[in-house]
Motif scaffolding. Structure first.
Motif, short mmCIF file in Angstrom:
data_model
loop_
_atom_site.label_atom_id
_atom_site.label_comp_id
_atom_site.label_asym_id
_atom_site.label_seq_id
_atom_site.Cartn_x
_atom_site.Cartn_y
_atom_site.Cartn_z
N GLU A 1 0.84 -1.21 0.00
CA GLU A 1 0.00 0.00 0.00
C GLU A 1 0.87 1.26 0.00
O GLU A 1 0.39 2.34 -0.33
CB GLU A 1 -0.97 -0.02 1.21
N ARG A 2 2.14 1.13 0.38
CA ARG A 2 3.01 2.30 0.41
C ARG A 2 3.82 2.45 -0.89
O ARG A 2 4.50 3.46 -1.09
CB ARG A 2 3.97 2.22 1.60
N ILE A 3 3.80 1.42 -1.72
CA ILE A 3 4.65 1.46 -2.93
C ILE A 3 3.88 2.13 -4.07
O ILE A 3 2.93 1.58 -4.61
CB ILE A 3 5.11 0.04 -3.31
N ARG A 4 4.29 3.33 -4.41
CA ARG A 4 3.59 4.10 -5.43
C ARG A 4 4.09 3.76 -6.83
O ARG A 4 3.42 4.00 -7.82
CB ARG A 4 3.80 5.61 -5.17
N PHE A 5 5.33 3.27 -6.91
CA PHE A 5 5.91 2.92 -8.20
C PHE A 5 6.93 1.82 -7.96
O PHE A 5 7.69 1.88 -7.00
CB PHE A 5 6.61 4.13 -8.84
N GLU A 6 6.93 0.84 -8.88
CA GLU A 6 7.94 -0.22 -8.79
C GLU A 6 8.15 -0.80 -10.16
O GLU A 6 7.20 -1.18 -10.84
CB GLU A 6 7.48 -1.32 -7.82
N ALA A 7 9.40 -0.87 -10.59
CA ALA A 7 9.72 -1.53 -11.86
C ALA A 7 11.20 -1.88 -11.87
O ALA A 7 12.02 -1.21 -11.23
CB ALA A 7 9.38 -0.61 -13.04
N LEU A 8 11.51 -2.93 -12.60
CA LEU A 8 12.90 -3.30 -12.84
C LEU A 8 13.34 -2.56 -14.10
O LEU A 8 12.78 -2.79 -15.18
CB LEU A 8 13.02 -4.80 -13.10
N LEU A 9 14.31 -1.67 -13.98
CA LEU A 9 14.74 -0.89 -15.13
C LEU A 9 16.24 -1.09 -15.34
O LEU A 9 16.99 -1.31 -14.39
CB LEU A 9 14.42 0.59 -14.91
N SER A 10 16.65 -0.99 -16.61
CA SER A 10 18.05 -1.24 -16.95
C SER A 10 18.85 0.05 -16.99
O SER A 10 18.33 1.11 -17.34
CB SER A 10 18.15 -1.88 -18.33
N GLU A 11 20.12 -0.07 -16.69
CA GLU A 11 21.05 1.04 -16.93
C GLU A 11 21.53 0.95 -18.38
O GLU A 11 21.16 0.04 -19.10
CB GLU A 11 22.20 0.99 -15.92
N GLU A 12 22.32 1.91 -18.79
CA GLU A 12 22.68 2.09 -20.21
C GLU A 12 23.22 0.79 -20.84
O GLU A 12 24.25 0.26 -20.41
CB GLU A 12 23.75 3.19 -20.29
N GLY A 13 22.49 0.29 -21.85
CA GLY A 13 22.82 -1.00 -22.44
C GLY A 13 23.99 -0.99 -23.40
O GLY A 13 24.39 -2.02 -23.91
N GLY A 14 24.59 0.17 -23.62
CA GLY A 14 25.77 0.24 -24.48
C GLY A 14 27.06 -0.03 -23.72
O GLY A 14 28.09 -0.35 -24.32
N ARG A 15 27.02 0.11 -22.40
CA ARG A 15 28.22 -0.09 -21.59
C ARG A 15 28.03 -1.11 -20.47
O ARG A 15 28.99 -1.64 -19.95
CB ARG A 15 28.67 1.24 -20.94
N PHE A 16 26.77 -1.32 -20.06
CA PHE A 16 26.51 -2.16 -18.89
C PHE A 16 25.70 -3.38 -19.33
O PHE A 16 24.70 -3.25 -20.05
CB PHE A 16 25.73 -1.38 -17.83
N HIS A 17 26.15 -4.54 -18.91
CA HIS A 17 25.51 -5.78 -19.33
C HIS A 17 24.56 -6.27 -18.25
O HIS A 17 24.98 -6.53 -17.13
CB HIS A 17 26.60 -6.83 -19.61
#
Lengths: 445, 445
Positions: free
Chosen positions: A373-389
């Motif tokens: 009930e306290r979580i207003r937003f949640e998602a798994l998001l990636s960092e820059e795919g050109g340098r980080f795998h």
């Protein structure tokens, strides 16, 4: 400025577009995926085509001298929980362009977004800015055509510039990397190429809540838009916020020195990668990439692969009806200016198993234990795919009742509209905080 | 913010003070001079007490490792008129405080100014901020009393902060030096020590027109004050100004590398100094200082001594009734962020006798040939007397009819109130431009 804020707000609240094809985003995105084939194969660092380890230092460098290098950094932070450490870092001194082209249709601003594959993406395509260009792309005057739509950003003064600001990227992995975040409005007729799509800001923001769909470059550009301000005064005057950050920058003592990649304490070569003896943090790996789409490309490159999934969270609370977030003023070794404002929590929880207990981030437990009930937003998001795998973080916005004075000098509640004002300028909000600002707008718009 | 702008304007227009002693500034300043005796004697660099030249590099360093070092810098600026050069540079990485304490008397803000001697001053005392403190001064918690009034700035959050921003200093002579510019308002009873005096802003601004009276540190702090805005729109939207600077920072290619002081091309040791073979630019000299006042001090130090007197000028023109100045976006090797905005003209004219003709600054001849009726401000002012020996520049504000589009991408007309807004943030205006902003306010208030 008031005019553009109103137009940004209108687009942010528009979840339907008059111009996009009726099949909607999902069909378009799936169609783009069928036309794109990217294969990424891990290879030992010593076997990377056209990359070479310096025989003396072990630093990784492209034969052409271009792109980026990976070298070592020794960090001295005498008053921090870890007063000294060594690590590899990516050195990419050139400033690239991350640009979103916008245009009004039926009175609503639309963003020209791209479905783009990057070798580090977990799952193929992500929704990306109109343009992601390196400096070499955009200074090569006679080859501007090689990156579609680049001329809108190279000759921005001929259009209406809404955003144009250099912002930092991951200070833990990049040494003083900055990209130029741009939003440029045109009234030209624009041909929409394969893999591109006009979307309202509201449509893009809505996608932020899906795992791994909107890429980091799009998130940082969106965060810099002039979202509307207004309402009751913020908890702290902006003069006091600036003073707080000036003091942190003046008093924080972080020094870095470049050291050879093969002389880093605690790091070693194993299985063709560079990794930490604890098995934590991240590895430097090599990949061979074959990218097939409109054009077929084939290249090799080193990447940073984090060992864990991070938690990047901001606490949210209204004061006098004005939404505020709890930010942390902290140092990262690759920052250009000592300290930036980051999220309330930004860490890989697993790393703390090998770090002193005092290093455990404040508020991490509050975020990890927050009820639905306290979580207003949640998602798994990636960092820059050109340098980080496969660098994925769980991004969270969590309702909180932390008091107006959080009781620690490195944390402070800032109004969301204060962040918007700071984002006109460089080096105030780090890239993780900027991603969360985009997520906040998806919640608050 | 509106409130403080109004109060700044009121103080800036107040040429009389209700609290200063009736004898006026001149008597006070003369009295201070009789109590201060500073002697500065040139000595060879090799003979400086407690300073040492590194046996390998020739770099100058204090025995304690503190204060600053002088080393060499090699500058690569491939697209500049001089694509590569070597020079000595001062490296002083710590951020000090330049602070003016203000307090309201009879409804008018007053600044607590100090009559302060510095070894590089041409003529003894100058009007200085309340506090000029190094980082070592202000982090030494138990010795705060050694710099009068320092606690007002160390514990600024307990007072009302009006200005608190890190700004760059001479990028041609300092490597990434930043000082914290502060204005803090108190309502405390304040004891005025010998050598200090409450003055209205109008009284301080009026002194700017006298040669060598108001020091550089006071000028830069004054420039950051929130002077009032208003009137018709500026010639360029602020978004376009920021974009112009972002583009310059992204495209300008200036790289520097540290080199030993004794390996600089074109520079050599002569008569105990380091100087350029052309006899131009500047020398690195050594001085022994005996300062007598409240306390007697005795120390040695290296200083930079320029060979000529510089010209630092800004062109002024109203557009739609709004005063604008013509600024130049330029690179200096010591800047923290590639490019800053400087005056229309900033140079030592004599240096151009040994530089390519293309290096001659635009608008220099317009400034040098301006008739008296066009000169709105003119004074010989000194640069920081703690590091620079007799470094004087002729500061000018000159009425101009250069058109709205000056026809060169590195120059642009900005409204004076846009400068005020930029000065809340670091690294937009260089120190010479900031001095001129203070001078402009003396003309426009």
């Amino acid at each position: 400025m008031a005019d553009i804020m109103t137009r940004v707000a209108r687009s942010a609240s528009a979840r339907e577009s008059a111009v996009a094809d009726p099949g909607g985003f999902d069909r378009w995105f799936a169609q783009c995926a069928t036309r794109t084939h990217t294969t990424v194969e891990r290879v030992p660092l010593d076997a990377l085509d056209r990359w070479r380890r310096d025989p003396v230092t072990g630093d990784l460098r492209h034969d052409s001298g271009r792109y980026f290098t990976v070298h070592g950094l020794r960090v001295h932070h005498p008053e921090g929980p870890v007063p000294r450490w060594d690590q590899p870092i990516i050195d990419q001194p050139e400033t690239g362009i991350l640009g979103i082209l916008v245009k009004e249709f039926d009175g609503v601003l639309h963003c020209l977004m791209q479905a783009k594959a990057e070798p580090g993406n977990s799952d193929g395509l992500q929704v990306s800015p109109t343009v992601q260009a390196t400096r070499s792309n955009y200074t090569r005057v006679h080859q501007g055509g090689s990156v579609p739509y680049l001329d809108y950003f190279r000759n921005a003064a001929a259009q209406r510039v809404i955003v144009d600001v250099r912002q930092s990227e991951q200070g833990a992995w990049f040494y003083r990397k900055r990209n130029r975040n741009m939003v440029v409005e045109t009234t030209d007729e624009v041909t929409v190429l394969d893999g591109f799509r006009w979307m309202t800001l509201g449509q893009v923001l809505a996608l932020l809540g899906r795992d791994d769909v909107v890429n980091m470059d799009a998130r940082t550009v969106l965060s810099c838009l002039p979202f509307p301000a207004g309402g009751a005064p913020a908890l702290h005057r902006t003069a006091d916020v600036l003073s707080w950050l000036t003091e942190a920058r003046s008093l924080t003592d972080v020094r870095t020195e470049r050291v050879p990649l093969n002389a880093l304490e605690g790091w070693h070569d194993a299985d063709g990668r560079v990794c930490h003896e604890s098995g934590r943090f991240f590895d430097v790996i090599g990949v061979d990439v074959v990218a097939g789409g409109r054009e077929v490309g084939r290249w090799s490159q080193p990447m940073i692969e984090p060992r864990g999934t991070g938690v990047i969270a901001v606490l949210l609370r209204e004061f006098d009806g004005v939404p505020h977030v709890l930010l942390h003023a902290g140092a990262e070794p690759g920052y250009a200016d000592v300290v930036e404002l980051g999220p309330t929590v930004q860490c890989d929880p697993a790393s703390y198993e090998v770090l002193p207990a005092t290093a455990r981030p404040r508020y991490l437990d509050e975020v990890l234990s927050a009820g639905k009930e306290r979580i207003r937003f949640e998602a798994l998001l990636s960092e820059e795919g050109g340098r980080f795998h496969h660098a994925r973080n769980r991004y969270l916005v969590v309702d909180s009742d932390v008091p107006a004075d959080p009781g620690h000098p490195d944390y402070r509640w800032l109004a969301v509209r204060q962040l918007t004002a700071l984002l006109r300028h460089s080096h105030y909000l780090n890239v993780q905080a900027r991603s969360l600002v985009a997520c906040l707008h998806s919640v608050l718009s």
